[in-house]
Design an enzyme around this catalytic site. Structure first.
Site, short mmCIF file in Angstrom:
data_model
loop_
_atom_site.label_atom_id
_atom_site.label_comp_id
_atom_site.label_asym_id
_atom_site.label_seq_id
_atom_site.Cartn_x
_atom_site.Cartn_y
_atom_site.Cartn_z
N GLY A 241 -9.80 -7.61 -1.57
CA GLY A 241 -10.08 -8.73 -0.67
C GLY A 241 -9.48 -10.04 -1.14
O GLY A 241 -8.38 -10.08 -1.70
N LYS B 151 -21.71 -15.30 1.86
CA LYS B 151 -23.12 -15.00 2.11
C LYS B 151 -23.78 -14.18 1.01
O LYS B 151 -23.21 -13.21 0.52
CB LYS B 151 -23.24 -14.23 3.44
N ARG C 221 0.83 -1.22 0.00
CA ARG C 221 0.00 0.00 0.00
C ARG C 221 0.86 1.26 0.00
O ARG C 221 0.46 2.28 -0.57
CB ARG C 221 -0.95 0.00 1.20
N GLY D 35 -13.99 -3.24 0.39
CA GLY D 35 -15.31 -2.64 0.68
C GLY D 35 -15.69 -1.57 -0.32
O GLY D 35 -16.84 -1.50 -0.77
#
Length: 399
Positions: A356, A199, A38, A379
């Protein structure tokens, strides 16, 4: 949302104090940085500002100190690493927007770089407190957001400060918004989206939004079993979100009405239970997805599904992928995720991988250089795919 935002190349930064929000939320162990990816990703923007004679003030959060000063979450280790990478001293402030920061910011010369302490040391940061935003803005003349990973957060250092300063994006955010924005607004077709993860509830709005845009929607990972159950199939002991069965039926009906091809795994790799520990060797077998035996748990897509999903990626002109196809952390159950990553790597399409686990998979497998774009924000990229407005982007000036 307008994705056509001004960047640092559209303004004059010479002699100006520039507050640049970066994503320095790096992983650490025993006080050492374990991956500086990063920090490296922020270098093009920082170097541009230095070369164009700006007085550079960097800020970022690290971890979740929740408004407390936790020494183990200090950005001092980032300042040290950045100093090495830039070949020049990065001045470390002792606070976020207090007396030390103000004194050091005022003393900066052109080409100097300083780093504020962890913005989340201050309680008001995550609440987008106007007072903190004003204090941060008082340090500088221009605000640059180069932290896509936090662009979905309306915090003082990501959005609030733009109420008080002219705000533009850095190169990292410009790339994210340019590539992902074009893919969603005006994709080359066929446009294929591949969604994985556990999910359905995590990706409700993503599925709904993508069905408006794609030609083919592929669903793998744990959430495929809720779709299979909604079709009336036996899924054994696999993960099923019973409250979302009607939603899955609605989405399948919507796909049919819109002429979108919705692909679920033809076959599934099953085991008696979830691996514990997660990388433990477990005996598995492959069964057809519409007939998973009682007591067996689906943990990855099978070879037929791997071939079908990879072929769809190869035939596409634009592919967006977010979420693994199985329990990727276990070598036995990573084959589906590897096959999809390979399919993207082999495709001539514009390939975009949301952050992710899917991003980690591409990097670990050595496919990163064969993917058009790997997002730096998990996100944020999900909310982007949902079609939501990202506060850290919306606050920037339009071209």
């Amino acid at each position: 949302m307008n994705y056509n935002k001004k960047s640092i190349q559209d303004i004059d930064v010479a002699g100006k104090r520039v507050l640049c929000r970066c994503d320095f939320n790096v992983p650490t162990k025993n006080g050492q940085i374990t991956s500086d990816k990063r920090i490296v990703a922020a270098l093009p923007t920082i170097k541009y500002l230095i070369e164009h004679n700006a007085k550079v003030i960097l800020c970022s959060h690290m971890g979740k100190p929740k408004g407390e000063w936790k020494p183990e979450l200090s950005l001092k280790i980032v300042a040290d690493r950045l100093s090495e990478l830039l070949g020049k001293e990065v001045i470390m402030a002792a606070d976020v927007a207090g007396e030390d920061s103000k004194a050091k910011a005022a003393a900066l010369k052109e080409g100097d770089v300083m780093l504020l302490e962890n913005t989340r040391y201050i309680k008001g940061e995550t609440k987008n407190d106007p007072e903190l935003s004003k204090e941060l803005a008082s340090l500088a003349d221009i605000f640059v957001n180069d932290a896509f990973g936090t662009a979905h957060r309306a915090h003082s250092s990501t959005a609030g400060v733009a109420d008080y300063l002219p705000a533009v994006c850095g190169f990292l955010v410009e790339k994210e918004v340019g590539i992902m924005g074009k893919a969603l607004a005006n994709p080359e077709r066929p446009f294929v989206a591949i969604l994985g993860g556990a999910k359905v509830s995590d990706k409700l709005n993503v599925i709904n939004n993508l069905l408006e845009k794609v030609d083919t929607l592929i669903i793998g990972g744990g959430m495929a079993f809720t779709f299979l159950a909604a079709q009336g199939h036996s899924v054994g002991a696999s993960l099923v979100d019973n409250e979302k069965l009607d939603y899955c039926k609605e989405m399948m009906a919507k796909a049919e009405a819109k002429g979108v091809k919705l692909l679920l795994p033809i076959d599934t790799v099953v085991a008696d239970s979830f691996p514990s520990p997660i990388d433990a060797e477990i005996p598995v077998q492959t069964v057809m997805s519409d007939a998973i035996p009682e007591g067996k748990m689906g943990l990855d897509i099978g070879e037929k599904a791997q071939a079908e999903f990879a072929a769809a990626a190869k035939a596409a002109k634009t592919v967006v992928w977010n979420g693994p196809m199985g329990v990727f952390e276990n070598p036995t159950l990573a084959k589906g995720t590897i096959a999809v990553a390979q399919g993207l790597a082999d495709s001539d399409a514009v390939t975009i991988v949301g952050g992710g686990d899917s991003a980690a998979a591409c990097e670990q497998l050595g496919f990163a250089d064969k993917i058009t774009h790997i997002s730096t924000g998990g996100g944020a990229s999900l909310e982007f795919l949902e079609g939501l407005e990202l506060p850290g982007i919306a606050c920037l000036q339009d071209k």
